[in-house]
Write an enzyme that holds these catalytic residues in place. Structure first.
Site, PDB file in Angstrom:
ATOM      1  N   GLU A 121       2.558  -7.310  -8.804  1.00 48.50           N
ATOM      2  CA  GLU A 121       3.469  -8.429  -9.057  1.00 48.50           C
ATOM      3  C   GLU A 121       2.962  -9.173 -10.279  1.00 48.50           C
ATOM      4  OE1 GLU A 121       3.973 -11.351  -5.897  1.00 48.50           O
ATOM      5  OE2 GLU A 121       5.735 -12.146  -6.936  1.00 48.50           O
ATOM      6  N   CYS A 164       7.418 -12.325  -4.321  1.00 45.20           N
ATOM      7  CA  CYS A 164       8.444 -13.370  -4.460  1.00 45.20           C
ATOM      8  C   CYS A 164       9.158 -13.298  -5.798  1.00 45.20           C
ATOM      9  CB  CYS A 164       7.823 -14.747  -4.310  1.00 45.20           C
ATOM     10  SG  CYS A 164       7.128 -15.049  -2.690  1.00 45.20           S
ATOM     11  N   ASN A 211      12.404  -8.964  -0.386  1.00 50.09           N
ATOM     12  CA  ASN A 211      10.947  -9.062  -0.261  1.00 50.09           C
ATOM     13  C   ASN A 211      10.563  -9.650   1.088  1.00 50.09           C
ATOM     14  OD1 ASN A 211       8.143  -9.220  -0.918  1.00 50.09           O
ATOM     15  ND2 ASN A 211       8.438 -11.363  -1.464  1.00 50.09           N
ATOM     16  N   GLU A 212      10.334 -10.958   1.123  1.00 45.95           N
ATOM     17  CA  GLU A 212       9.849 -11.570   2.370  1.00 45.95           C
ATOM     18  C   GLU A 212      10.988 -12.317   3.048  1.00 45.95           C
ATOM     19  OE1 GLU A 212       6.500 -14.200   1.621  1.00 45.95           O
ATOM     20  OE2 GLU A 212       5.137 -12.602   2.201  1.00 45.95           O
TER      21      GLU A 212
HETATM   22  O1  AHR Z   1       1.146 -11.867  -3.002  1.00 46.64           O
HETATM   23  C1  AHR Z   1       1.575 -13.149  -3.334  1.00 46.64           C
HETATM   24  C2  AHR Z   1       2.839 -13.554  -2.611  1.00 46.64           C
HETATM   25  O2  AHR Z   1       2.627 -13.602  -1.244  1.00 46.64           O
HETATM   26  C3  AHR Z   1       3.988 -12.598  -2.762  1.00 46.64           C
HETATM   27  O3  AHR Z   1       4.692 -12.816  -3.915  1.00 46.64           O
HETATM   28  C4  AHR Z   1       4.829 -12.898  -1.568  1.00 46.64           C
HETATM   29  O4  AHR Z   1       5.589 -11.805  -1.152  1.00 46.64           O
HETATM   30  C5  AHR Z   1       3.835 -13.380  -0.543  1.00 46.64           C
HETATM   31  O5  AHR Z   1       4.242 -14.549   0.035  1.00 46.64           O
END
Ligand code: AHR
Length: 660
Positions: A50, A247, A378-379
């Protein structure tokens, strides 16, 4: 007899302890070598990438100029005008004007008016300076057009006191935009050099895309990736690369979500975006953090191919980050998002005569990238996610039935959101779910048995983001210390033991610049010239380099080994090399004697290899001591078929036993 004073007895006892390791009673681990259990997927251990902590711009993407196309919120952020330099004969040596031409994704250009023969220039600060090495070649490039008069552009790398370390001159010609580049060699190493761009002569010219790259990039690709950082990834032999997050996929709102189509094609035409980690944390604001997408989706697929890893893109599912705005695209307007996913698959796998396959071909890659996985969101969490997942899944599966879809189960591995998503996704027969664990090291020890009794009839598991947090999640005080790394190793024995349902796992985040990070802990830290793997990195690398092909049953007193006497263990066979590989964590303070009894027709040869990582809880690696914790390898011998080993206190051991 006169009593020996207490302190003398105490000193004597301590000396004895120091002379001899305290070794706990022997433990017998039994491994059934002739009844291999589940296959271990080639994707078992992978990488999560990321663009956080300056992982892409200022990190893996080797561009050294910050704000090369003047598109940051403040157009001259990262740049300084040089009006009072040694050559200046006038304080009105020149000026710079930012024009918004509005003609492309990259709308701004800089108009430079030079009023003196020598003495006007601009300086770029790089990403907290630029790392240059003695004897190394660098390519300076820019887009330019000469509108009036004549000027020469002199690019010069200087150290922090202004001494020149190398320079090159370019002479723009004509009023049409043209790309110019020239290479020079640096005469000294400097971690925080600057780039001066001098305009010699008199005239008016427009410039854009002012860039400086090392020539020695990964695979020597011009405008490519930092070689030392890719090498650290290659050494892990990752089974997959998850990209672009995290994120960052979601955006703080939907307008700032990651849109892969804006990251491919000519680099000059990739629309820049503010990085969502820019001001996410008050503890580490980074207002100058943007995404140029020089490392975009093509470069990502290419990297995965280079490393022999499966690409695993995560796409936005019409939802912005639920920790931020939590905006969602209405269900009846989801089509463009789904189309983006379909087009991404076509970009990766389509024939060169398909619209997106053609773009891939134009970028220099005729052959498909053979994409097999796509993550939807993603989350994400809640009913709004499940609704959107259903739509994505329906369309993607109907067009590409072989693509495995990864579904989100929220930000935490337990609780109401997780339970809801898990239940729904099971009933929807999701292929794989993406579980995230950011927890204290103790959680990882306790949860090493998490999957031993997991539902075997549900989706497969992607441990998509995890890292033990030494203080607390998102605390800037978290460290990549040995206590955390060892706890992760213990947890990973549990993932390996349950490889029938756990098909992939990746530590997160991957990279952090030592001066410019937002989130800690991270797997690999770097500055502008160097990089090091954390203890956690070596744990990941050992698991991945010794993945094996089949899980073997390993027990102590007929039970899975997951914390009894501080031991955590798993075993695999490697059908290619014919070896048995046993991974053992000793989380205790004392050394432990273990006997590994291998049952089965094949016998071992009384020799093997032991690789050990060990340390004290607070030990860390650093730029100064990059391998303070590192794997130590030795050949070992034993008599008979039972393998005997002493596990050091607080250690992770990988034992490879050739069989015949
Ligand atoms: O790894 C950092 C962040 O942690 C990522 O962007 C997210 O998916 C998680 O909350």
């Amino acid at each position: 007899m006169k009593a020996v004073p207490f302190f003398i007895r105490a000193v004597f006892a301590c000396s004895l302890l120091m002379m001899f390791h305290i070794v706990d009673a022997q433990k017998i681990l039994q491994v059934k070598t002739d009844k291999p259990l589940a296959k271990i997927e080639s994707t078992m251990w992978g990488i999560f990438f990321e663009d956080i902590n300056f992982a892409a711009d200022g990190g893996l993407y080797a561009e050294m100029v910050k704000n090369r196309s003047f598109e940051f919120a403040q157009p001259l952020m990262g740049w300084k005008q040089q009006k009072s330099n040694p050559y200046a004969i006038s304080t009105n040596a020149g000026n710079i004007l930012i024009l918004n031409e509005g003609q492309s994704a990259n709308t701004r250009i800089a108009r430079v008016t030079v009023q003196t023969d020598k003495g006007y220039g601009i300086t770029n600060e790089g990403f907290q300076g630029m790392g240059v090495a003695k004897g190394a070649a660098y390519t300076f490039s820019l887009m330019a057009r000469q509108l009036e008069g004549t000027t020469e552009i002199r690019a010069e790398v200087v150290d922090s006191t202004g001494n020149s370390l190398g320079s090159v001159t370019i002479k723009p010609e004509g009023t049409a935009w043209k790309k110019y580049n020239a290479t020079f060699t640096c005469t000294a190493t400097h971690p925080k050099a600057l780039l001066n761009v001098w305009f010699d002569g008199k005239g008016v010219l427009d410039i854009d895309m002012v860039s400086l790259f090392p020539n020695d990039t990964w695979k020597n690709r011009p405008g490519g990736l930092r070689k030392d950082l890719v090498q650290l990834l290659a050494d892990m032999k990752p089974g997959f690369i998850r990209f672009p997050g995290g994120c960052i996929v979601e955006g703080r709102d939907l307008t700032t979500r990651y849109q892969w189509k804006k990251t491919v094609g000519d680099v000059e035409q990739r629309e820049m975006l503010i990085n969502r980690w820019n001001t996410e944390f008050t503890h580490r604001p980074a207002p100058d953090y943007f995404q140029t997408f020089g490392l975009g989706f093509f470069e990502y697929f290419q990297l995965a191919e280079d490393l022999g890893a499966e690409p695993l893109p995560i796409i936005n599912c019409g939802m912005a980050c639920q920790f931020n705005t939590a905006e969602v695209e209405p269900m009846d307007q989801l089509d463009p998002y789904i189309q983006d996913a379909l087009d991404l698959i076509e970009f990766a796998n389509g024939g060169v005569d398909s619209p997106w396959g053609k773009v891939r071909k134009q970028m220099g890659h005729d052959a498909p990238f053979n994409l097999k996985y796509v993550g939807v969101g993603n989350e994400q969490w809640g009913p709004q996610y499940i609704e959107r997942y259903k739509e994505f899944s329906k369309v993607l599966k109907s067009k590409y039935p072989a693509i495995q879809i990864i579904a989100a189960v929220g930000p935490a591995p337990a609780g109401e959101l997780f339970d809801y998503a898990s239940k729904e996704l099971k009933s929807l027969k999701a292929d794989i779910v993406d579980e995230h664990y950011y927890n204290k090291p103790e959680w990882f020890l306790t949860n090493a048995s998490r999957y031993d009794s997991y539902d075997r009839n549900g989706p497969k598991i992607f441990a998509g983001e995890y890292a033990a947090q030494s203080v607390a999640t998102v605390s800037p005080k978290n460290e990549n210390n040995w206590k955390c790394a060892l706890a992760e190793a213990a947890f990973m024995t549990g993932l390996e033991r349950n490889a029938d349902i756990v098909h992939m796992a990746s530590y997160a985040p991957l990279f952090a610049h030592v001066d410019r990070w937002q989130w800690t802990p991270d797997l690999i830290w770097f500055d502008n010239l160097h990089a090091y793997g954390t203890p956690n990195y070596y744990v990941q690398k050992l698991f991945s380099n010794h993945r094996g092909t089949r899980v073997l049953r390993l027990t102590m007193q007929d039970k899975a080994v997951s914390g009894a006497d501080g031991i955590y263990a798993s075993a695999v066979s490697d059908e290619t090399s014919g070896s048995v590989i046993v991974k053992i964590v000793n989380s205790g303070e004392n050394a432990q004697d273990v006997t590994i009894q291998l049952s089965g027709k094949k016998k071992n040869q009384g020799t093997g290899t032991l690789i050990v990582l060990k340390g004290s809880d607070s030990d860390v690696n650093s730029l100064e001591h990059p391998t303070f914790i590192h794997p130590e390898q030795q050949a070992i011998k034993w008599k008979g078929n039972d393998v005997k080993a002493v596990l050091a206190p607080k250690s992770f051991s990988v034992l490879t036993i050739p069989m015949r």
